[in-house]
Motif scaffolding. Sequence first.
Motif, mmCIF file in Angstrom:
data_model
loop_
_atom_site.group_PDB
_atom_site.id
_atom_site.type_symbol
_atom_site.label_atom_id
_atom_site.label_comp_id
_atom_site.label_asym_id
_atom_site.label_seq_id
_atom_site.Cartn_x
_atom_site.Cartn_y
_atom_site.Cartn_z
ATOM 1 N N GLN A 113 0.809 -1.177 0.064
ATOM 2 C CA GLN A 113 -0.028 0.007 0.107
ATOM 3 C C GLN A 113 0.842 1.395 0.046
ATOM 4 O O GLN A 113 0.646 2.112 -0.640
ATOM 5 N N GLN A 114 1.904 1.212 0.801
ATOM 6 C CA GLN A 114 3.008 2.424 0.766
ATOM 7 C C GLN A 114 3.433 2.596 -0.578
ATOM 8 O O GLN A 114 3.650 3.733 -0.807
ATOM 9 N N SER A 116 2.268 2.237 -3.262
ATOM 10 C CA SER A 116 1.149 2.143 -4.320
ATOM 11 C C SER A 116 0.919 1.093 -5.284
ATOM 12 O O SER A 116 0.448 1.442 -6.747
ATOM 13 N N ARG A 118 -0.867 -2.155 -6.727
ATOM 14 C CA ARG A 118 -2.469 -2.357 -6.840
ATOM 15 C C ARG A 118 -2.881 -3.958 -6.938
ATOM 16 O O ARG A 118 -3.763 -4.382 -6.497
ATOM 17 N N GLN A 150 -8.001 -2.376 2.773
ATOM 18 C CA GLN A 150 -7.280 -1.976 1.440
ATOM 19 C C GLN A 150 -7.451 -2.992 0.530
ATOM 20 O O GLN A 150 -7.407 -2.575 -0.737
ATOM 21 N N LYS A 173 -6.663 2.085 -4.270
ATOM 22 C CA LYS A 173 -5.706 3.175 -4.639
ATOM 23 C C LYS A 173 -5.419 3.671 -3.366
ATOM 24 O O LYS A 173 -5.995 4.120 -2.589
ATOM 25 N N SER A 174 -4.014 4.383 -3.140
ATOM 26 C CA SER A 174 -3.623 5.105 -2.230
ATOM 27 C C SER A 174 -4.055 6.526 -2.215
ATOM 28 O O SER A 174 -4.447 6.920 -3.597
ATOM 29 N N ALA A 177 -1.966 8.194 -4.910
ATOM 30 C CA ALA A 177 -2.360 7.696 -6.420
ATOM 31 C C ALA A 177 -3.716 8.272 -6.804
ATOM 32 O O ALA A 177 -3.844 8.764 -7.873
#
Length: 190
Positions: A113-114, A116, A118, A150, A173-174, A177
């Motif tokens: 997640q950090q 970005s 997917r 997430q 998406k973070s 992003a």
Amino acid sequence: MSNEDKGFFEQAMADVTPLAEGQQTLYFKPQDPIDKRARREAQALQLENFLSTGFLDIIACDIPLEYKGEGIQQGVLDKLRSGHYPPQASLNLLKRPVETCRHELFRFIMQAQQASLRSLLIVHGRGREDQSHANIVRSYVAKWLAQFEQVQAFCRALPRDGGDGACYVTLRKSAAAKADNFERHAKRSR
């Protein structure tokens, strides 16, 4: 240097002890203040692992893993199932204890997640019997992935990526992003 100057120098230095060989005093520049982004990333990795190892419904070997989060369209799951989203990173949990799998999966999802990312691939293995260790890990992975907010969806992988012994995971998406996507599309609409 004259003999007289040399004498004055030796007299002035009589009570001085020489430094030990090999020891040096280093003077460092003051460090820059800690980068706030790096600190936030470190804190995110230090979050408490909320994945539970309590009661588990063992998923039978012949039932494929599949999950679709609330508000996710069926087309996203169909594309994920057919391999339209190539994995950007993978995690191998084969032949590992359940507690180790729990910690590694948590770290992996947080780091993805950090970064970005997917689309992920998680290799968990598949046992031939419902009570085998590989199938217990497989059932736990399904339970744990559903606990992450997430995670949008996950399903079994294609045979080339591990088949029933692996699963594709797609993440939301973070925030970075989303902001980048907004900026890119907002410029076009002006």
